[in-house]
Design a protein around this motif. Structure first.
Motif, PDB file in Angstrom:
ATOM      1  N   ASP A 105       0.834  -1.205   0.000  1.00  0.00           N
ATOM      2  CA  ASP A 105       0.000   0.000   0.000  1.00  0.00           C
ATOM      3  C   ASP A 105       0.871   1.259   0.000  1.00  0.00           C
ATOM      4  N   LYS A 106       1.928   1.250   0.782  1.00  0.00           N
ATOM      5  CA  LYS A 106       2.852   2.388   0.792  1.00  0.00           C
ATOM      6  C   LYS A 106       3.509   2.550  -0.583  1.00  0.00           C
ATOM      7  N   HIS A 107       3.888   1.427  -1.157  1.00  0.00           N
ATOM      8  CA  HIS A 107       4.517   1.462  -2.471  1.00  0.00           C
ATOM      9  C   HIS A 107       3.567   2.021  -3.522  1.00  0.00           C
ATOM     10  N   HIS A 108       2.299   1.604  -3.480  1.00  0.00           N
ATOM     11  CA  HIS A 108       1.316   2.089  -4.458  1.00  0.00           C
ATOM     12  C   HIS A 108       1.076   3.591  -4.310  1.00  0.00           C
ATOM     13  N   HIS A 109       0.985   4.091  -3.103  1.00  0.00           N
ATOM     14  CA  HIS A 109       0.801   5.527  -2.903  1.00  0.00           C
ATOM     15  C   HIS A 109       2.030   6.306  -3.390  1.00  0.00           C
ATOM     16  N   ALA A 110       3.202   5.736  -3.210  1.00  0.00           N
ATOM     17  CA  ALA A 110       4.419   6.405  -3.704  1.00  0.00           C
ATOM     18  C   ALA A 110       4.402   6.469  -5.227  1.00  0.00           C
ATOM     19  N   ILE A 111       3.971   5.361  -5.872  1.00  0.00           N
ATOM     20  CA  ILE A 111       3.876   5.355  -7.335  1.00  0.00           C
ATOM     21  C   ILE A 111       2.867   6.409  -7.809  1.00  0.00           C
ATOM     22  N   ARG A 112       1.755   6.500  -7.124  1.00  0.00           N
ATOM     23  CA  ARG A 112       0.721   7.485  -7.504  1.00  0.00           C
ATOM     24  C   ARG A 112       1.283   8.898  -7.422  1.00  0.00           C
ATOM     25  N   GLU A 113       2.013   9.249  -6.343  1.00  0.00           N
ATOM     26  CA  GLU A 113       2.592  10.572  -6.183  1.00  0.00           C
ATOM     27  C   GLU A 113       3.629  10.849  -7.278  1.00  0.00           C
TER      28      GLU A 113
ATOM     29  N   ARG B   1      -4.568  14.295 -11.219  1.00  0.00           N
ATOM     30  CA  ARG B   1      -5.004  15.406 -12.071  1.00  0.00           C
ATOM     31  C   ARG B   1      -3.798  15.875 -12.891  1.00  0.00           C
ATOM     32  N   VAL B   2      -3.992  15.832 -14.222  1.00  0.00           N
ATOM     33  CA  VAL B   2      -2.941  16.251 -15.155  1.00  0.00           C
ATOM     34  C   VAL B   2      -3.558  17.254 -16.140  1.00  0.00           C
ATOM     35  N   ASN B   3      -2.942  18.472 -16.222  1.00  0.00           N
ATOM     36  CA  ASN B   3      -3.444  19.527 -17.123  1.00  0.00           C
ATOM     37  C   ASN B   3      -4.920  19.809 -16.880  1.00  0.00           C
ATOM     38  N   GLY B   4      -5.319  19.743 -15.621  1.00  0.00           N
ATOM     39  CA  GLY B   4      -6.698  20.069 -15.288  1.00  0.00           C
ATOM     40  C   GLY B   4      -7.669  18.941 -15.500  1.00  0.00           C
ATOM     41  N   LYS B   5      -7.218  17.826 -16.079  1.00  0.00           N
ATOM     42  CA  LYS B   5      -8.109  16.695 -16.283  1.00  0.00           C
ATOM     43  C   LYS B   5      -7.940  15.691 -15.129  1.00  0.00           C
ATOM     44  N   LEU B   6      -9.078  15.087 -14.744  1.00  0.00           N
ATOM     45  CA  LEU B   6      -9.069  14.115 -13.642  1.00  0.00           C
ATOM     46  C   LEU B   6      -9.093  12.694 -14.214  1.00  0.00           C
ATOM     47  N   TYR B   7      -8.127  11.891 -13.781  1.00  0.00           N
ATOM     48  CA  TYR B   7      -8.040  10.503 -14.241  1.00  0.00           C
ATOM     49  C   TYR B   7      -8.183   9.544 -13.039  1.00  0.00           C
ATOM     50  N   ARG B   8      -8.888   8.468 -13.326  1.00  0.00           N
ATOM     51  CA  ARG B   8      -9.013   7.385 -12.324  1.00  0.00           C
ATOM     52  C   ARG B   8      -7.930   6.353 -12.641  1.00  0.00           C
ATOM     53  N   VAL B   9      -7.028   6.128 -11.660  1.00  0.00           N
ATOM     54  CA  VAL B   9      -5.882   5.252 -11.886  1.00  0.00           C
ATOM     55  C   VAL B   9      -6.009   4.013 -10.996  1.00  0.00           C
ATOM     56  N   LEU B  10      -5.772   2.849 -11.606  1.00  0.00           N
ATOM     57  CA  LEU B  10      -5.715   1.584 -10.885  1.00  0.00           C
ATOM     58  C   LEU B  10      -4.265   1.091 -10.887  1.00  0.00           C
ATOM     59  N   VAL B  11      -3.677   0.983  -9.707  1.00  0.00           N
ATOM     60  CA  VAL B  11      -2.316   0.456  -9.558  1.00  0.00           C
ATOM     61  C   VAL B  11      -2.416  -0.885  -8.826  1.00  0.00           C
ATOM     62  N   GLU B  12      -1.888  -1.939  -9.436  1.00  0.00           N
ATOM     63  CA  GLU B  12      -1.992  -3.259  -8.808  1.00  0.00           C
ATOM     64  C   GLU B  12      -0.653  -3.991  -8.904  1.00  0.00           C
ATOM     65  N   THR B  13      -0.430  -4.832  -7.896  1.00  0.00           N
ATOM     66  CA  THR B  13       0.802  -5.631  -7.840  1.00  0.00           C
ATOM     67  C   THR B  13       0.434  -7.091  -7.578  1.00  0.00           C
ATOM     68  N   ASN B  14       1.025  -7.947  -8.389  1.00  0.00           N
ATOM     69  CA  ASN B  14       0.758  -9.378  -8.236  1.00  0.00           C
ATOM     70  C   ASN B  14       1.451  -9.896  -6.960  1.00  0.00           C
ATOM     71  N   MET B  15       0.671 -10.501  -6.113  1.00  0.00           N
ATOM     72  CA  MET B  15       1.217 -11.082  -4.880  1.00  0.00           C
ATOM     73  C   MET B  15       1.426 -12.589  -5.061  1.00  0.00           C
ATOM     74  N   GLU B  16       2.275 -13.157  -4.204  1.00  0.00           N
ATOM     75  CA  GLU B  16       2.434 -14.615  -4.237  1.00  0.00           C
ATOM     76  C   GLU B  16       1.124 -15.265  -3.821  1.00  0.00           C
ATOM     77  N   GLU B  17       0.903 -16.499  -4.281  1.00  0.00           N
ATOM     78  CA  GLU B  17      -0.327 -17.189  -3.916  1.00  0.00           C
ATOM     79  C   GLU B  17      -0.338 -17.512  -2.423  1.00  0.00           C
ATOM     80  N   ILE B  18      -1.537 -17.461  -1.840  1.00  0.00           N
ATOM     81  CA  ILE B  18      -1.679 -17.702  -0.403  1.00  0.00           C
ATOM     82  C   ILE B  18      -1.219 -19.102  -0.032  1.00  0.00           C
ATOM     83  N   ASP B  19      -1.586 -20.109  -0.832  1.00  0.00           N
ATOM     84  CA  ASP B  19      -1.221 -21.493  -0.505  1.00  0.00           C
ATOM     85  C   ASP B  19       0.286 -21.653  -0.415  1.00  0.00           C
TER      86      ASP B  19
END
Length: 423
Positions: free
Chosen positions: A40-48, A115-133
């Protein structure tokens, strides 16, 4: 029976196993929480970083749209879509099919606005995690390995240390196993610098000395009492013999004297039997040897031929050769008491049968009803009111059998009393 060390080690093993079982899911939850928190910290850093860098480029709207479209297509883990109104950030975990991996995968996701050049974008940032099993298996394997390694080391050290600490106790126990009252001596106990073991040895030594003193007093009292009774009994019997031979007694006086004579004979037999019991209990018949039980039995039975004839008892025997190791005197007393008991409870014209086969001696005799089994082997207890004996014959037989580990028993079936001894 369980050893003392096993008793103390068992709860520790159960406790360690319980901790092992509980620790695996706890480890997983902790690692999973740390993992998600870091992502979660990593994703927020990427967003910034993404928002600042796109804004810093000062590109025209067309160039920004082209760059976002390119990132959306070629950059794994990013998805852009233009939106009209801002929404709160969303952090979540999802399991879905990944076309690139061609398998179901778990992803940690951040949905946010930039927000870039006054336009608002919805961004999805995802990271593949290891399988739980796989994560659970890895954590479980590592935990089991280290806990097992720790437990094995603990058991080894505990046994090694405990055996060293408890060795004086085992030495004392081994010494006590050699203690016998009949030897008249206390066994030496090992010295110990441990206070508890030293106190234990002192208490045991005091107990042995007290037991030996009581044993000697009881032995001396029994022997002295028996020997002191023999002389007056012999005198009384002698005087009664003289009275019975006297011609001055009338019939009533003669009957009374005969009753007294019989009572004196019974007291004399009881005295001898009590002395014999005391000698058996005090282990004064130590000399054992190889005996042919069949020959001893035949010799004892031959001594009863007159009694069989006088009581009109039919005697039959079926004896096979069988060697035993025992004291000859005690063996003869055992056989004699069994035959005396058989003759006493056999009515006139009855049968007495003796069988010795495969190490089992059976002495059977006819009788109308079963004897009182609960009183058979008790001292001074009468198994039947019809024939009064000293009440010690079968008690002596049981004492002899217990001394050598033989099994004696009684049953009644088909009109026959059966006493059996399994050698």
């Amino acid at each position: 029976m369980k050893k003392l060390l096993d008793q103390s080690l068992r709860p520790l093993v159960i406790y360690a196993f319980t901790v092992l079982v509980i620790s695996i899911p706890v480890y997983f939850l902790i690692v999973d929480w740390i993992w998600e928190n870091e992502l979660d910290k990593h994703h927020h850093a990427i967003r910034e970083k993404l928002e600042k860098r796109l804004t810093r480029l000062s590109l025209p709207d067309t160039a920004v749209d082209n760059m976002i479209a390119a990132l959306d297509k070629v950059q794994p883990g990013f998805s852009f879509s233009e939106t009209a109104a801002p929404r709160p950030d969303s952090l979540y975990t999802v399991i879905r099919f990944d076309s690139f991996m061609n398998d179901r995968e778990q992803f940690r996701c951040l949905t946010t606005d930039i927000r870039v050049n006054g336009k608002l974008y919805r961004v999805l940032v995802e990271t593949n995690m290891e399988e739980i099993d796989e994560t659970i298996l890895a954590i479980a394997a590592a935990t089991v390995f280290f806990i097992t390694l720790l437990l094995i080391g603990f058991i080894y050290l505990n046994r090694k240390t405990a055996l060293r600490i408890w060795q004086p106790f085992y030495d004392t126990l081994a010494s006590l196993h050699t203690f016998r009252l009949e030897t008249g001596k206390a066994v030496p106990l090992p010295a110990s610098d441990v206070t508890e073991f030293a106190d234990l040895n002192a208490s045991l030594d005091s107990l042995m000395q007290g037991s030996l003193a009581s044993y000697r007093q009881q032995k001396e009292f029994t022997e002295n009492a028996s020997h002191e009774l023999q002389t007056p009994l012999a005198i009384v019997k002698s005087q009664l013999d003289m009275l019975l031979q006297s011609q001055s007694l009338d019939a009533e006086q003669m009957r009374i004297v005969e009753q007294v004579y019989q009572a004196i004979n019974r007291v004399s037999r009881i005295n001898k039997n009590l002395l014999l019991l005391a000698r058996i209990e005090h282990a004064q018949f130590e000399e054992n040897g190889q005996l042919a039980l069949d020959q001893t039995l035949a010799a004892v039975a031959a001594q009863f031929s007159d009694r069989f004839e006088n009581n009109a008892v039919h005697y039959a025997e079926n004896i096979e050769p069988f060697p035993i190791e025992a004291n000859p005197v005690l063996t003869e007393i055992l056989l004699t008491n069994l035959l005396v008991n058989a003759v006493r409870y056999t009515p006139a014209g009855g049968d007495v049968r003796v069988h010795l086969r495969s190490g089992i001696l059976t002495v059977s005799n006819t009788g109308p009803t079963a004897l009182q089994a609960e009183n058979l082997f008790r001292r001074f207890a009468q198994a039947s009111g019809e024939h009064a004996g000293s009440g010690l014959g079968l008690a002596i037989a049981r004492e002899i059998c217990e001394r050598y580990g033989w099994q004696i028993g009684y049953d009644f079936a088909d009109g026959m009393h059966r006493f059996s001894v399994r050698f």
